[in-house]
Design an enzyme around this catalytic site. Structure first.
Site, PDB file in Angstrom:
ATOM      1  N   ALA A 784       0.853  -1.192   0.000  1.00 50.11           N
ATOM      2  CA  ALA A 784       0.000   0.000   0.000  1.00 50.11           C
ATOM      3  C   ALA A 784       0.889   1.242   0.000  1.00 50.11           C
ATOM      4  O   ALA A 784       1.559   1.540   0.998  1.00 50.11           O
ATOM      5  CB  ALA A 784      -0.904   0.001   1.222  1.00 50.11           C
ATOM      6  N   PRO A 785       0.925   1.994  -1.106  1.00 50.18           N
ATOM      7  CA  PRO A 785       1.779   3.183  -1.177  1.00 50.18           C
ATOM      8  C   PRO A 785       1.068   4.438  -0.666  1.00 50.18           C
ATOM      9  O   PRO A 785      -0.161   4.551  -0.739  1.00 50.18           O
ATOM     10  CB  PRO A 785       2.046   3.307  -2.685  1.00 50.18           C
ATOM     11  CG  PRO A 785       0.783   2.808  -3.317  1.00 50.18           C
ATOM     12  CD  PRO A 785       0.268   1.708  -2.410  1.00 50.18           C
ATOM     13  N   PHE A 803      -3.140   8.087  -0.867  1.00 47.02           N
ATOM     14  CA  PHE A 803      -2.991   6.746  -0.277  1.00 47.02           C
ATOM     15  C   PHE A 803      -3.878   5.737  -0.995  1.00 47.02           C
ATOM     16  O   PHE A 803      -5.020   6.022  -1.339  1.00 47.02           O
ATOM     17  CB  PHE A 803      -3.362   6.811   1.205  1.00 47.02           C
ATOM     18  CG  PHE A 803      -3.549   5.470   1.860  1.00 47.02           C
ATOM     19  CD1 PHE A 803      -2.491   4.570   1.959  1.00 47.02           C
ATOM     20  CD2 PHE A 803      -4.786   5.102   2.390  1.00 47.02           C
ATOM     21  CE1 PHE A 803      -2.670   3.329   2.555  1.00 47.02           C
ATOM     22  CE2 PHE A 803      -4.961   3.860   3.002  1.00 47.02           C
ATOM     23  CZ  PHE A 803      -3.901   2.974   3.081  1.00 47.02           C
ATOM     24  N   HIS A 804      -3.323   4.530  -1.224  1.00 45.97           N
ATOM     25  CA  HIS A 804      -4.076   3.404  -1.784  1.00 45.97           C
ATOM     26  C   HIS A 804      -3.937   2.241  -0.822  1.00 45.97           C
ATOM     27  O   HIS A 804      -2.843   1.706  -0.634  1.00 45.97           O
ATOM     28  CB  HIS A 804      -3.510   3.035  -3.156  1.00 45.97           C
ATOM     29  CG  HIS A 804      -4.362   2.053  -3.912  1.00 45.97           C
ATOM     30  ND1 HIS A 804      -4.872   0.904  -3.359  1.00 45.97           N
ATOM     31  CD2 HIS A 804      -4.786   2.048  -5.210  1.00 45.97           C
ATOM     32  CE1 HIS A 804      -5.579   0.239  -4.260  1.00 45.97           C
ATOM     33  NE2 HIS A 804      -5.543   0.912  -5.399  1.00 45.97           N
ATOM     34  N   SER A 805      -5.044   1.815  -0.223  1.00 43.41           N
ATOM     35  CA  SER A 805      -4.987   0.727   0.763  1.00 43.41           C
ATOM     36  C   SER A 805      -4.972  -0.629   0.061  1.00 43.41           C
ATOM     37  O   SER A 805      -5.077  -0.723  -1.159  1.00 43.41           O
ATOM     38  CB  SER A 805      -6.191   0.806   1.708  1.00 43.41           C
ATOM     39  OG  SER A 805      -7.346   0.302   1.066  1.00 43.41           O
TER      40      SER A 805
END
Length: 947
Positions: A784-785, A803-805
Site C-alpha cells: 500500500a503506497p 494513499f491506496h490501501s
C-alpha cells in the site's frame, strides 16, 4: 584538354542587386509572415485595443502583430535576424558606391545606416513587455535615424534618373503618411473614436511598405556591382589539408577511423537510416506486446489466458529447421513486411484483434531479425552494422517516447485522437524494409562455421536473454531509471527532463561497442555492468542514477559481441534466448503482481533477484563470446563479395538522435511558475482518481482525456492511483509527465517501480516543499503506497496525503494500514487533506479509524453513504464543496473532487444551495445534466456545498 585553374581565380561572383533583393524579401517576409500568422491564430486578440475590440476595430496595428504574442513574435524575429546580414552588406555597398575623396557625408550616412540597423534589432528583440523604456528608446532612435538616412541617400544618389525618381516617391509617401498617422492616433488615444485605431493601423503598415521599399531601390544602383571572392592560396580547391583530414589520415587504420568519416555518402546514409528505422519498428512493436497483453488481466483482475501471447517472441525456434531457415532467409523482406501487421493493429476495433495483430507482428519481426543476423554470419562487418542498427533503433524508440511523454507514437494504443503517428510510422516502414533488404547474403567467406565454438549454445542464449531484458526493462524509456531512484521533494536527484542523460549514455555505449570491439566483451565491462546494476538497485537520487547510466553504457556496448556470439552458436540460440527473456519478463511481473498469480509469494518484492539473474545471464554471455585474441580466423573464399557498410553513417544518425533528445530536454524542462485556478479566493480544488494504468476501456492511452477532465474541473491538487507504469507489462510509461507539463503542475511520482506497488502520484499547482513516500504494512497482500506532502498554498503550509490501501481479501493488512495512516495524519500539525482509496463502507470497520479521534480527520461528506473505494478526508481547513464526476470510459472509477478554503477553520456539515456560494468557490456548470463526453455530476446529480 581542360584549362588549368590559376591561383587567384574567382571562386564566386554575385551581382550586387541580389543583396538588395535578399534584404527586401527577408524584411517583407518578417512583417507579412507575422501578420498572416496573427490573423490566422489570434485575430480577435490582436485587433483589440484598450478601448475597443472586434467589430469596431477589425485590423491589427504593426506593434500588436509583431509584439508579445507567440508565434507571431517568433516569426517576425526570425526573419528580421535573417535580414540583418543583407542589411549590413547593403549599407556597406552604398558607402562603396557613394564614397568620394574629401567627402565626409558618405561616412556619416553609412554610420547612420549602421546605427539604424542596430536600433531596429533593439526594438525587435527588446519588447515593450520586457522593458518598456528601452523598447521606446530603440524605436524612437530608429525613427529619428530614418530622417538623416533618407535625406542622405537622396543627396548621395548616383546620376540614375529612374532610381532617383523611385526614391523621391517613396520618401515623400513615407513622410506624407506621418500626417494622417498622427491624426488618427490622436483620434484614438484622446477622443476614443471607434474604428480610428484600425485606420491608424493601415497607415502604420503603409510606413513599413514605404520604408523597406525605399531601400529596395538600391537594387537599381547595385546592378553595376559584382561581388567576387578570389582564392589566392588555392584553399577552395583542396590544396591545403584540413585538421579533420590530417586526423582521419592518421587514424584511418584504427577503430576511430571506422566510426567517424570525413564525408557523408548518401547511398550508405540512406541504408543506415533504413536499417535503423526497421530497428526502431522492432523495438516499438516488442515494447507494445506486453502492454496490449496487460489490458486483459487488468480487466479480469487475474490470469485471463491472453498472457500466452507473450510467447510469440520464440518464433526464431523455427530457424532450427534447415528448410524453414533457408526459406526465411531467402524471403526475409516478405517476413519483415508481414511484421508490419503490428503497426496496422491500431486499425483493429476490438482489443482482442489488436493484441493478435501485435502478437503476429512481433513474432514475424523476431523471426526476421534473427534470420538477418544469421544470414550475415559470413560478413562480420555487415553483421556488426545490423546489430548497430538494431541498437540505435532502441535509442530511437526511447527518444520518440521522450518526445511524446513516454508514449511511442506508433504503438497500437495510440491513434490520431490521442497523439498517435501510426499512419506516418507505417508509411515510412515499407520503403525502409525494401531498401534495407534489397541485397541477399550468402555464407561464403568470413567465419568458418565448421570450427564450432567450444561453449554451449545455452550460455550464449542466457547472454542474449540478459541483453534483451536489460535493454527492454531499463532502457526502453529514458525516465525508467530516473523513477527508480526518485525519492520526492525537495528534489535530490534527476527529473524526467534529465532523460537526455540516459539516452546519451546509450549513445556512449553504442559508440564504445563499435570502437573497442575487442574489450567490450571482457570481464572488465561485465564488472562495470554489475556495479551499475547494484548501484541503481541499492541506492537512490544521483548516486543510484549514476549507477544506472553505467549500466546503460555497458549494456549497449555488449550488444554486438553477445548477438555475434549467438550467431556463432547457431540458430537455436535465438529461440532459446527469447524464451529465457520471456521468463525474465514474467519474473519482472511476479515481483509486484504476486497477489494475483500462481507462486507469486515466492517472488514477492524480489526485484533484486531479477536484476541479479539479468547480470548473471550477461556474465554467461560474456563467457560464451569470443575474446579479442581468439577471433575466428578468416579464410578467403570465392563468391560474391558483398561490400561492408560504413559504421560512420550509423554514427551520424545516432548523433542526430542525440540532438533531438537534447532539444526535447530543453523544451520539457519545467518552468515551475504554475498558478492555481482561483488564487483570489484562496481555494484548493482537490481530487482523487484511480486511473487504471492509463488504459481506457477500449485499450487506448487515456492521458489526453484525463487532462481534459482535470482541466475543465479546475483541479489544483490531484492524487492519482494505479499510476506506476514503469514496467514492461505497462510499456514503461509515466502518465504524470504529460499531465504535469500540459496542465502546469508540480509532480511527485510517488514510490518508484523498484518499490513493488501499483503506484500513487501527486500533481499540484502549488509548490511541493517536502514529500515523503511510505509503504504501509502489508504482511499478506499487495503493498500500500502513500505520499505525504507539504504544499505552499497561498503562503500557508497545507499537507496532502495520497494513499491506496490493500485489497478487500486482506482485512488484516487493511487494519494495520488504517492504524499507520491514522497515526501519520494525527501527528501532522498542519491542515491536511487525504485523497485516498480505502476499501471500506462509511461508518463501518476501519472507517472509524480513518475518521475520528484516532486520526483527527473529518469526512468531506458524512451523509454520502454510497462509497467503498475513494474517500476525501480533511482537518484544520474549511471544506466548501464536494462533487462526484462520472468516469466515462477512461477508467473503472469515478473522479471525486473537493473544494477547500485556505486560512479558514473547519465548519459544520450544514449544506447550502449554490446561489449562496461565491462564484470562485463553485464547481463548473459544464458537468450538470448530461455533462460533456459522458462526464457529469452523478450520485447526487449536482455538487454539494457547505457552510
Amino acid at each position: 584538354m581542360a584549362p588549368k585553374v590559376r591561383e587567384g581565380d574567382a571562386v564566386v561572383a554575385l551581382s550586387g542587386k541580389w543583396i538588395s533583393w535578399a534584404h527586401t524579401a527577408m524584411a517583407y517576409t518578417a512583417f507579412v509572415g507575422a501578420l498572416v500568422t496573427g490573423l490566422s491564430l489570434h485575430y480577435h486578440k490582436i485587433v483589440e485595443n484598450e478601448y475597443y475590440g472586434y467589430p469596431q476595430e477589425w485590423f491589427p496595428s504593426v506593434s500588436a502583430t509583431i509584439g508579445d504574442r507567440y508565434p507571431e513574435r517568433a516569426v517576425f524575429q526570425f526573419f528580421i535576424a535573417m535580414t540583418s546580414g543583407p542589411r549590413l552588406l547593403l549599407v556597406f555597398l552604398w558607402y562603396i558606391l557613394t564614397a568620394r575623396p574629401n567627402s565626409s557625408l558618405p561616412k556619416i550616412v553609412a554610420g547612420v545606416g549602421i546605427f539604424r540597423t542596430l536600433s531596429c534589432g533593439g526594438w525587435t528583440y527588446v519588447t515593450s513587455t520586457d522593458d518598456h523604456g528601452w523598447h521606446d528608446i530603440f524605436m524612437i532612435s530608429y525613427l529619428v535615424a530614418t530622417l538623416p538616412w533618407t535625406l542622405g541617400c537622396l543627396a548621395l544618389s548616383p546620376n540614375n534618373v529612374q532610381a532617383y525618381k523611385y526614391r523621391k516617391i517613396l520618401a515623400g509617401s513615407f513622410f506624407g503618411t506621418l500626417v494622417p498617422l498622427i491624426y488618427y492616433f490622436i483620434q484614438h488615444k484622446v477622443h476614443k473614436v471607434p474604428g480610428a485605431y484600425t485606420i491608424y493601423a493601415f497607415y502604420e503598415w503603409a510606413l513599413i511598405l514605404f520604408d523597406v521599399g525605399f531601400d529596395a531601390v538600391t537594387a537599381v544602383d547595385f546592378d553595376g556591382f559584382e561581388l567576387i571572392i578570389r582564392d589566392v592560396k588555392g584553399s577552395s580547391r583542396g590544396k591545403t589539408q584540413q585538421v579533420a583530414d590530417a586526423l582521419l589520415e592518421q587514424e584511418k587504420d584504427k577503430p576511430i577511423g571506422r566510426v567517424v568519416g570525413s564525408d557523408i555518402r548518401w547511398t550508405e546514409a540512406l541504408d543506415a537510416v533504413a536499417d535503423i528505422y526497421i530497428g526502431f519498428v522492432f523495438w516499438s512493436m516488442l515494447t507494445s506486446l506486453a502492454l496490449t497483453v496487460w489490458y486483459f488481466p487488468l480487466w479480469h483482475m487475474g490470469i485471463s489466458g491472453y498472457e500466452v501471447m507473450v510467447m510469440c517472441t520464440v518464433s526464431p525456434f523455427l530457424l532450427t529447421s534447415k528448410s524453414i531457415r533457408t526459406t526465411v532467409i531467402q524471403n526475409v523482406r516478405s517476413v519483415h513486411l508481414l511484421s508490419l501487421t503490428g503497426l496496422l493493429a491500431f486499425l483493429a476495433k476490438t482489443p482482442e484483434l489488436r493484441l493478435f495483430s501485435v502478437g503476429f507482428g512481433v513474432s514475424m519481426s523476431c523471426l526476421a531479425w534473427s534470420a538477418t543476423w544469421y544470414a550475415e554470419r559470413s560478413q562480420e562487418s555487415r553483421l556488426e552494422s545490423r546489430v548497430l542498427a538494431w541498437s540505435i533503433g532502441l535509442a530511437a524508440s526511447s527518444v520518440s517516447k521522450f518526445v511524446f511523454w513516454t508514449n511511442n507514437p506508433i504503438w497500437p494504443i495510440m491513434h490520431a485522437e490521442n497523439g498517435g503517428w501510426n499512419q506516418m510510422g507505417l508509411l515510412l516502414a515499407a520503403p525502409a524494409i525494401f531498401r534495407s533488404t534489397r541485397t541477399v547474403t550468402e555464407n561464403r567467406g568470413g567465419i568458418d562455421l565448421a570450427d564450432r565454438p567450444k561453449t554451449s549454445p545455452f550460455l550464449a542464449s542466457l547472454g542474449l536473454a540478459g541483453l534483451l531484458f536489460g535493454m527492454h526493462s531499463m532502457l526502453s524509456d529514458s525516465s525508467t531509471m530516473i523513477l527508480w531512484v526518485w525519492e520526492g521533494f525537495p528534489v535530490r536527484g534527476p527529473i524526467a527532463a534529465n532523460g537526455v542523460l540516459t539516452i546519451a549514455a546509450m549513445g556512449v555505449g553504442i559508440l564504445g561497442g563499435t570502437l573497442f570491439q575487442g574489450s567490450v566483451s571482457s570481464w572488465t565491462n561485465f564488472l562495470l555492468a554489475s556495479t551499475g546494476a547494484f548501484a541503481v538497485t541499492a541506492y537512490h537520487n544521483w548516486l543510484g542514477y549514476l549507477g544506472g547510466l553505467l549500466l546503460a553504457v555497458s549494456l549497449m556496448a555488449l550488444a554486438t559481441p553477445l548477438v555475434t556470439s549467438a550467431v556463432r552458436h547457431g540458430p537455436v540460440t535465438f529461440g532459446l534466448g527469447f524464451l529465457i527473456y520471456n521468463i525474465l519478463v514474467l519474473a519482472h511481473v511476479w515481483v509486484v503482481a504476486y497477489a494475483f498469480v500462481p507462486g507469486g509469494p515466492l517472488m514477492r518484492e524480489h526485484t533484486d533477484w531479477v536484476m541479479s539473474a539479468t547480470v548473471l545471464f550477461l556474465g554467461a554471455g560474456v563467457y560464451a563470446s569470443p575474446r579479442a585474441e581468439t577471433h575466428s580466423k578468416r579464410r578467403p573464399r570465392s563468391g560474391k563479395n558483398i561490400p561492408s557498410r560504413s559504421a560512420s553513417q550509423y554514427t551520424y544518425v545516432l548523433f542526430v538522435i542525440q540532438l533531438i533528445a537534447l532539444a526535447t530536454s530543453y523544451l520539457r524542462f519545467p518552468t515551475n511558475d504554475y498558478v492555481p485556478y482561483h488564487k483570489d479566493d484562496k481555494v484548493i480544488t482537490a481530487g482523487i482518481w484511480t486511473i487504471h494504468f492509463s488504459l481506457d476501456n477500449d485499450m487506448w492511452s487515456s492521458e489526453r482525456r484525463m487532462r481534459d477532465l482535470i482541466q475543465e474541473l479546475e483541479i489544483d491538487v490531484i492524487g492519482l492511483l494505479e499510476s506506476d507504469l514503469q514496467r514492461i507489462i505497462m510499456g514503461n510509461r509515466d502518465t504524470t509527465q504529460y499531465l504535469a507539463e500540459d496542465l502546469g503542475m508540480y509532480v511527485d511520482y510517488g514510490p518508484g517501480p523498484d518499490k513493488h506497488t501499483w503506484g500513487s502520484a501527486l500533481l499540484s499547482k502549488f509548490p511541493i516543499l517536502n514529500s515523503t513516500h511510505h509503504l504501509l504494512p502489508s504482511p499478506v497482500g499487495e503493498l500500500a503506497p502513500a505520499i505525504h506532502a507539504t504544499l505552499d498554498a497561498y503562503g500557508d503550509l497545507v499537507d496532502v496525503v495520497v494513499f491506496h490501501s490493500g485489497q478487500e481479501e486482506d482485512p488484516e493488512d487493511r487494519r494495520l494500514q488504517s492504524e499507520y495512516l491514522a497515526k501519520l495524519m494525527k501527528e501532522s500539525p498542519r491542515p491536511l487533506i487525504l485523497l485516498s482509496y480505502l476499501v471500506v463502507k462509511p461508518n463501518e470497520g476501519n472507517y472509524n479509524t480513518y475518521v475520528g479521534e484516532k486520526s483527527g480527520m473529518r469526512d468531506i461528506d458524512p451523509s454520502d453513504w454510497d462509497r467503498w473505494c475513494e474517500y476525501i478526508l480533511y482537518k484544520g481547513i474549511r471544506r466548501s464543496g464536494y462533487a462526484r464526476v462520472s468516469r466515462s470510459t477512461i477508467t473503472d472509477t469515478e473522479l471525486q473532487v473537493g473544494k477547500f478554503v485556505v486560512g479558514q477553520p473547519e465548519s459544520s456539515n450544514e449544506q447550502i444551495s449554490e446561489d449562496q456560494v461565491p462564484e470562485g468557490l463553485r464547481f463548473p456548470s459544464l458537468f450538470r445534466g448530461q455533462g460533456v463526453r459522458d462526464h457529469r455530476y452523478h450520485v447526487f446529480d449536482e455538487p454539494r456545498y457547505f457552510v
